[in-house]
Design an enzyme around this catalytic site. Structure first.
Site, PDB file in Angstrom:
ATOM      1  N   SER A  38      73.517 131.001 -38.210  1.00 25.51           N
ATOM      2  CA  SER A  38      74.374 130.647 -38.080  1.00 25.51           C
ATOM      3  C   SER A  38      75.554 130.176 -36.633  1.00 25.51           C
ATOM      4  CB  SER A  38      74.104 129.097 -38.720  1.00 25.51           C
ATOM      5  OG  SER A  38      74.520 127.624 -38.644  1.00 25.51           O
ATOM      6  N   ASP A 154      68.026 126.502 -38.319  1.00 21.78           N
ATOM      7  CA  ASP A 154      68.714 127.492 -39.056  1.00 21.78           C
ATOM      8  C   ASP A 154      69.106 128.237 -39.851  1.00 21.78           C
ATOM      9  OD1 ASP A 154      71.770 128.035 -40.453  1.00 21.78           O
ATOM     10  OD2 ASP A 154      72.194 125.657 -38.367  1.00 21.78           O
TER      11      ASP A 154
END
Length: 348
Positions: A38, A154
């Site tokens: 991320s 993510d």
């Protein structure tokens, strides 16, 4: 000795990674293997590409208004952030559009989650920006990314702090940065404070006007004070209970919403989704690092920063540096050639 660094997920708190990398460099530690998830993938890719100063300058230039300019007001059902504008900014300041992972000066990999099977996907070659984009597609904030025939979101949902990736890439020593470690203890402290406030309010509500006077008054068998009927006594008890609930309710709502009593508003949908992701990532991180612990764990104390507080980069970077300096003895033990006992940078 190959030193690897695992940069964890955490949205705006990820600017702390910049401070961590700067502090490590000042100690003579410059990891040759970088793995990120991320926001860790964003900063990690910039570092691996030799663009850490550029991403630092971009981060520190953010203001509240600047963050708001990335909000996607025309298509909120697809995600909070406008993908086009954000991708342009990433290409300009962090990861060039035409850069391939295999062409980076340092070895780099990032983690994403394949939606259909919920499995972990490592990107170790190919367009760097596409890989980073897949790794940072946080649900409710950015839409899923189509790549290699699948949809990706993510990487923090499966591997928030990618220690395992660093080891797989050949790291002898792994330094990990966990951005979520200080969040749940903060919630626990808030809960304890709320419990204390509740007890105090109930105690205060019981001390109604006239209580001291009535305490010494003779009472009949029904519990009413002299000159007071049993019904008055019951009504008085109900009144005291009602005042206690009335006084306590704003406190409870304010704690639940994270604001003051005058801001007694329940969390919104986005806040609830992000907080839920946050809690899940913290639990996954604890589980994974219990089975594969890093050699050094750096845990910046960033519980006071929200997931979208990108305009507070200065605070995050400073805390990243502070938390890294705090771990200097552990870093010295893990990488003795880079951080000698006298504190002077050595050879990594």
């Amino acid at each position: 000795m190959n030193v690897g660094i695992a940069l964890g997920s955490g949205s705006a708190r990820g600017w702390a990674h910049i401070g961590v990398l700067e502090a490590l460099a000042s100690m003579g530690v410059e990891p040759c293997i970088v793995a990120g998830t991320s926001i860790g993938a964003v900063v990690g890719a910039a570092y691996a590409a030799g663009r850490l100063s550029a991403v630092r300058e971009w981060a520190c230039a953010f203001s509240r208004k600047g963050v708001a300019s990335y909000v996607n007001f025309t298509g909120l059902l697809k995600g909070l952030i406008s993908p086009g504008r954000l991708r342009e900014a990433l290409a300009e300041h962090a990861v060039p559009e035409d850069l391939a992972i295999e062409d980076m000066p340092r070895r780099f990999a990032c983690v994403a989650t394949e939606m259909s099977l919920g499995r972990e996907q490592w990107f170790t070659k190919g367009p760097a920006l596409d890989a980073v984009w897949a790794s940072m597609a946080l649900p409710a904030v950015l839409p899923p990314v189509r790549r290699k025939g699948g949809w990706y979101v993510d990487g923090g949902l499966v591997n928030p702090v990618p220690v395992s990736v660093c080891r797989a890439l050949g790291a002898d020593v792994v330094i990990a940065v966990n951005l979520n470690g200080a969040l749940l203890p903060g919630l626990a402290r808030a809960g304890a404070q709320a419990k204390e406030a509740r007890a105090a309010r109930f105690a205060a509500a019981a001390e109604v006007p006239g209580a001291a006077r009535d305490a010494g008054s003779p009472r009949d068998a029904d519990g009413a004070a002299g000159g007071e009927t049993p019904e008055d006594g019951i009504r008085g008890q109900i009144g005291r209970m009602a005042r206690a609930v009335k006084d306590y309710a704003p406190e409870w709502l304010a704690r639940a919403g994270g604001g003051t009593e005058s801001e007694a508003v329940p969390p919104g949908i986005l806040e609830t989704v992000l907080a839920s992701v946050n809690i899940a990532q913290d639990r996954i991180t604890r589980s994974r690092m219990a089975g594969d612990p890093p050699d050094v764990l750096i845990a910046p104390r960033l519980g006071h920063l929200g997931l979208l507080d990108y305009h507070r980069a200065g605070e995050a970077i400073a805390e990243g540096r502070r938390s890294t300096e705090e771990m200097r003895p552990a870093i010295q033990f893990a990488v003795p050639d880079a951080v000698p006992a006298d504190g002077r940078p050595g050879q990594a």
